[in-house]
Design a protein around this motif. Sequence first.
Motif, PDB file in Angstrom:
ATOM      1  N   LEU A  87       0.838  -1.203   0.000  1.00  0.00           N
ATOM      2  CA  LEU A  87       0.000   0.000   0.000  1.00  0.00           C
ATOM      3  C   LEU A  87       0.872   1.252   0.000  1.00  0.00           C
ATOM      4  N   SER A  88       1.932   1.229   0.806  1.00  0.00           N
ATOM      5  CA  SER A  88       2.839   2.377   0.834  1.00  0.00           C
ATOM      6  C   SER A  88       3.469   2.601  -0.532  1.00  0.00           C
ATOM      7  N   ARG A  89       3.847   1.507  -1.198  1.00  0.00           N
ATOM      8  CA  ARG A  89       4.478   1.639  -2.505  1.00  0.00           C
ATOM      9  C   ARG A  89       3.495   2.186  -3.543  1.00  0.00           C
ATOM     10  N   ILE A  90       2.216   1.796  -3.424  1.00  0.00           N
ATOM     11  CA  ILE A  90       1.208   2.272  -4.377  1.00  0.00           C
ATOM     12  C   ILE A  90       0.977   3.767  -4.219  1.00  0.00           C
ATOM     13  N   PHE A  91       0.977   4.265  -2.971  1.00  0.00           N
ATOM     14  CA  PHE A  91       0.715   5.682  -2.731  1.00  0.00           C
ATOM     15  C   PHE A  91       1.951   6.548  -2.966  1.00  0.00           C
ATOM     16  N   THR A  92       3.140   6.060  -2.541  1.00  0.00           N
ATOM     17  CA  THR A  92       4.326   6.928  -2.507  1.00  0.00           C
ATOM     18  C   THR A  92       5.425   6.509  -3.460  1.00  0.00           C
ATOM     19  N   GLY A  93       5.370   5.270  -3.955  1.00  0.00           N
ATOM     20  CA  GLY A  93       6.427   4.783  -4.832  1.00  0.00           C
ATOM     21  C   GLY A  93       7.508   4.022  -4.096  1.00  0.00           C
ATOM     22  N   VAL A  94       7.500   4.070  -2.756  1.00  0.00           N
ATOM     23  CA  VAL A  94       8.501   3.350  -1.967  1.00  0.00           C
ATOM     24  C   VAL A  94       7.792   2.706  -0.772  1.00  0.00           C
ATOM     25  N   GLU A  95       8.406   1.671  -0.220  1.00  0.00           N
ATOM     26  CA  GLU A  95       7.878   1.038   0.985  1.00  0.00           C
ATOM     27  C   GLU A  95       8.427   1.789   2.198  1.00  0.00           C
ATOM     28  N   SER A  96       7.514   2.339   2.994  1.00  0.00           N
ATOM     29  CA  SER A  96       7.939   3.109   4.161  1.00  0.00           C
ATOM     30  C   SER A  96       6.946   2.897   5.291  1.00  0.00           C
ATOM     31  N   THR A  97       7.389   3.169   6.499  1.00  0.00           N
ATOM     32  CA  THR A  97       6.555   3.015   7.693  1.00  0.00           C
ATOM     33  C   THR A  97       6.211   4.403   8.236  1.00  0.00           C
ATOM     34  N   GLY A  98       5.254   4.395   9.165  1.00  0.00           N
ATOM     35  CA  GLY A  98       4.908   5.641   9.834  1.00  0.00           C
ATOM     36  C   GLY A  98       3.948   6.514   9.056  1.00  0.00           C
ATOM     37  N   LEU A  99       3.323   6.000   8.028  1.00  0.00           N
ATOM     38  CA  LEU A  99       2.375   6.795   7.272  1.00  0.00           C
ATOM     39  C   LEU A  99       1.038   6.891   7.998  1.00  0.00           C
ATOM     40  N   THR A 100       0.401   8.039   7.904  1.00  0.00           N
ATOM     41  CA  THR A 100      -0.923   8.247   8.474  1.00  0.00           C
ATOM     42  C   THR A 100      -1.904   8.548   7.348  1.00  0.00           C
ATOM     43  N   ARG A 101      -3.204   8.558   7.715  1.00  0.00           N
ATOM     44  CA  ARG A 101      -4.215   8.869   6.693  1.00  0.00           C
ATOM     45  C   ARG A 101      -4.002  10.271   6.135  1.00  0.00           C
ATOM     46  N   ASP A 102      -3.709  11.225   7.025  1.00  0.00           N
ATOM     47  CA  ASP A 102      -3.504  12.605   6.573  1.00  0.00           C
ATOM     48  C   ASP A 102      -2.285  12.709   5.666  1.00  0.00           C
ATOM     49  N   LEU A 103      -1.221  11.954   5.993  1.00  0.00           N
ATOM     50  CA  LEU A 103      -0.017  12.006   5.180  1.00  0.00           C
ATOM     51  C   LEU A 103      -0.252  11.375   3.808  1.00  0.00           C
ATOM     52  N   LEU A 104      -1.014  10.275   3.782  1.00  0.00           N
ATOM     53  CA  LEU A 104      -1.327   9.647   2.500  1.00  0.00           C
ATOM     54  C   LEU A 104      -2.150  10.578   1.619  1.00  0.00           C
ATOM     55  N   LEU A 105      -3.022  11.383   2.274  1.00  0.00           N
ATOM     56  CA  LEU A 105      -3.869  12.304   1.521  1.00  0.00           C
ATOM     57  C   LEU A 105      -3.029  13.321   0.740  1.00  0.00           C
ATOM     58  N   THR A 106      -1.859  13.708   1.301  1.00  0.00           N
ATOM     59  CA  THR A 106      -1.031  14.712   0.633  1.00  0.00           C
ATOM     60  C   THR A 106      -0.446  14.199  -0.688  1.00  0.00           C
ATOM     61  N   TYR A 107      -0.406  12.862  -0.857  1.00  0.00           N
ATOM     62  CA  TYR A 107       0.138  12.299  -2.093  1.00  0.00           C
ATOM     63  C   TYR A 107      -0.891  12.325  -3.220  1.00  0.00           C
ATOM     64  N   ILE A 108      -2.170  12.483  -2.892  1.00  0.00           N
ATOM     65  CA  ILE A 108      -3.205  12.504  -3.926  1.00  0.00           C
ATOM     66  C   ILE A 108      -3.187  13.865  -4.612  1.00  0.00           C
ATOM     67  N   VAL A 109      -3.295  13.860  -5.944  1.00  0.00           N
ATOM     68  CA  VAL A 109      -3.306  15.108  -6.708  1.00  0.00           C
ATOM     69  C   VAL A 109      -4.432  15.999  -6.194  1.00  0.00           C
ATOM     70  N   PRO A 110      -4.171  17.285  -5.912  1.00  0.00           N
ATOM     71  CA  PRO A 110      -5.199  18.159  -5.323  1.00  0.00           C
ATOM     72  C   PRO A 110      -6.521  18.137  -6.083  1.00  0.00           C
ATOM     73  N   GLU A 111      -6.474  18.088  -7.421  1.00  0.00           N
ATOM     74  CA  GLU A 111      -7.710  18.089  -8.189  1.00  0.00           C
ATOM     75  C   GLU A 111      -8.544  16.846  -7.949  1.00  0.00           C
ATOM     76  N   ASP A 112      -7.926  15.744  -7.478  1.00  0.00           N
ATOM     77  CA  ASP A 112      -8.647  14.482  -7.279  1.00  0.00           C
ATOM     78  C   ASP A 112      -9.098  14.284  -5.840  1.00  0.00           C
ATOM     79  N   ARG A 113      -8.721  15.157  -4.925  1.00  0.00           N
ATOM     80  CA  ARG A 113      -9.103  14.964  -3.519  1.00  0.00           C
ATOM     81  C   ARG A 113     -10.605  15.119  -3.323  1.00  0.00           C
ATOM     82  N   LEU A 114     -11.255  15.940  -4.171  1.00  0.00           N
ATOM     83  CA  LEU A 114     -12.704  16.077  -4.090  1.00  0.00           C
ATOM     84  C   LEU A 114     -13.386  14.761  -4.462  1.00  0.00           C
ATOM     85  N   ILE A 115     -12.815  14.025  -5.407  1.00  0.00           N
ATOM     86  CA  ILE A 115     -13.358  12.705  -5.769  1.00  0.00           C
ATOM     87  C   ILE A 115     -13.318  11.788  -4.563  1.00  0.00           C
TER      88      ILE A 115
END
Length: 941
Positions: A330-358
């Motif tokens: 899941l981390s790799r799908i959102f960020t491109g790398v496997e990492s720990t310590g991700l939160t929902r808010d942090l994952l949200l920042t990776y989504i393109v701003p125009e798509d956050r409304l979707i």
Amino acid sequence: MEANSLSKPVYPFLSGGEMGKLMRSTAWSKSSLGDPDTWPQSLQTLLTVVLNSRLPMCLFWGPELICFYNDAYQPCFKDTRVLGQRAENAWAEKWADVKPIIDQLLAGGPVIQKEAQLTPVYHNGKAETAYWTVCYSPVSNEAGQPYGVLITCTETTKPEEVLHHPDESRDQFFFAIDAAELGTWDLNLITHRFTANDRLKDWFGLPSNSEFELSLALEAIVGADQQEVSQAIWNALKPASGGQYDVTYTIANLITGQKRTVRAKGKAYFNELGVAYRFAGTAQDTTEQLLARQQMERAEQLAKLALEGAGAGSFYIDLADNNLTYSPTLSRIFTGVESTGLTRDLLLTYIVPEDRLIREKAYQQAAQTGKLRYEARTVWNDGSVHWLRVLGTYLSDSTGAYAHFAGIAQDITAEVEARAEQKKLLSLVENSHDYMAVSDVEGRQIYLNRAGRELTGLDPDQSITHLYRHEFYVPEHARRVRAYRLSSLLNSDEQANVVYLKHFKTGEVIPCNASYVKINDPTTGQQIGRGATLRDLRPELAFRKELVNSEAILQQVNQRLEMALEAGRLGSYELELATGRITCTAQCKANYGLPADITFDIPDLIRVMVPEDQQRVQGLVNDAVINRSVYNAEYRVIWPDGSLHWIRAWGRGVYDDNGKPLQMVGITLDVTPERMAQQRLERQVQERTQELTAANQALVRTNHELEQFAYIASHDLQEPLRKIQSFASLLQENQDDDQLGNLYLSKIIKSAQRMSALIKAVLNYSRLAKIDDQLEPTDLNQILQNVLSDFDLLIEQKEAVIEYSPLPMVVGIPLQLNQLFTNLIGNALKFTNSNPLIQISSGILSAEQTAQQMGLNPALSYIWLAVRDNGIGFEQQYANQIFALFQRLSNGKSYSGTGIGLAICKKIVDNHNGVIIAQSQPNQGATFTIYLPVHGPTGNS
């Protein structure tokens, strides 16, 4: 839940029996699970196992515990309407007993097995009682959390009835044993003899003897289980155990080696002393039960592997504290790398701003339906943009409130790109000029593009799903379409033929070139439809008709063309570009000096072409083919008789529908007579031009000389004449003074002598213009010796030193070359203040030196002569002036002369098409360098 009457897509994981068919026809989109294509992989895998198992199996899935079951389990329910219902409704009459078990399993508890469960079963609407061994197993979702319960049953009605009714007769007992497919065994502990029914003997591969040793039966138990079985027997034979014996193990048939899993249950009987005297019981083949359990375990593993194999990442959210648990994928799908310590808010920042409304709207809808689904773009750490799909489900607590949220995320970048390509393909198909259609395996039309509707007269919005493909053809052809096409496609992926469509409105018969292709399910490989592409042949047939009508005219034109080509000595050819093969007329071959029956190709043409023209001609052919231009070339060939001929060729490329060059067609012409005439004319023009140039140069020189003669007449010859006239007048005036008379008479004589010398010099210079036929090979060594002999007395008087090396031979005018050496050596002896030193050298000019020297013809070979002295010299600025007539740089009173000697030298060198240059400094002597053609002025000796 009601079945949907409309046609549903085929889901491979819902195949298997009547219940599979019922599940495929159920309108799941109205349920909390949604359409089957959105179901998680774990559920799809479980249903594949359940529907294809022969054991009765029932599955309760998700927070609502939705009910699924297979054909073997169907008798446990009164009707099929329980499919898709909640467990509490499906098992309402025994929910109170089952709910605690399910809650325990969903809380993480182990597998629970209940034996001898008296359960009603329904046959033809009538209820019957049956005994079952029921196994309750927890099953997990993609997040690894317990998400459902799988129930597997084994009917044990017959042995249980025997146990509950001991008064039944022996025949009834053995009948029940046989009906329940149980094996029986009995060990006499007094005699140590072991007996068993035929079924048990068959399982173990035991002999048909009525009795045999227990050790023989133990040999059939696989080695890993033998110790466990022996220990269970030992424990059962102890009075403290109550004689109970229950063990499951694996046997391998002593004869065939076939393995099966059996569950043995029995009891040991003791006498009043507590000594066991008998040990008996039954054995049940539980192989299928074990396999079902193993399949279930593998299904769970496969679900996880499928999740990982599909590149999906899982997540689990505790809504109480918003804590996020996720997989590395899941981390790799959102960020491109496997990492720990991700939160929902942090994952949200990776989504393109125009798509956050979707995403926000998807969560708002999920709050109402419990199901989340959205697609959005995410920007990885490396700056690249990727597409992801998020699927999730809200999980409720015992109060029905949402407590957890679980789901998966998939990288769908390739899928989104494929969709875009699919849209392009659909646009291409829809805008194609050909008829394109798709039908299912029954022949029902599913799709027809715009061109197909126009060709058959169907309106753009007219439904075609009620039409079968044979209805699109004329009646006499439709039967062949149904019979031939369907049978042929069973053995071939693609077929093509000419068919005849009908126009639904006008009835017009439309001939078409048809191509058919099977459409297979990418998963199962089974045929699910057929694609058809038809091209209207009417334009082509009309063109063929016109072509046939034009053949006679074309033939006449060809005949006339051949006559014209022959009359003009033009040969025609066709060059196959792929093979290099040339097909040409007899005249074309005659242009190359070849007989009419010889074969001719590109290598043959290259061989007869002169080497200097080969690369150029091939380049012109390639350029014409690539640029689609006219090929036009002229080149030389060597005929078999050795003669040289000039060929002029024209051609143009022929291309297929894809623009690939196929041929070059054209004509050739032997232009040798024209070229030879042209060359003769060019030579004549060149010779005439050279003559004109030489005449023009001579005219320029003559004009220049006339100007010099005019100067002589007006100045140099006038001066002594003026003196004669002046002194004659003075002599007349002083006739009585003899002394003055003699002086004036002396001066008149000197002026007359001066005038006479000038006139002779001019006459000598003018004679140099008449060359006539005086050119001949001349030895310059002999010329030099003659000149030195003429100057013997002067050389001796001035004590001059003459140094020279051997001189070359040239084609020239001996008399003029003698005058050249005389003047140069005479000047060197005359213009000196000390003993003269004269050095004469020579050599051959190289081609490079000839090209560098101004005034020389690079086409001729030259020698150079150098005459160097130690005389008074002159300023270098006068180096050209000294070669003019009557140009004297020295004082005339100190050095005698007419000033025409060097002009004569230049005239002689010009007559030989040579060059003379002078180099000098005052009082440093002078060097005269002469360049003469070796083979005469024209280069021809």
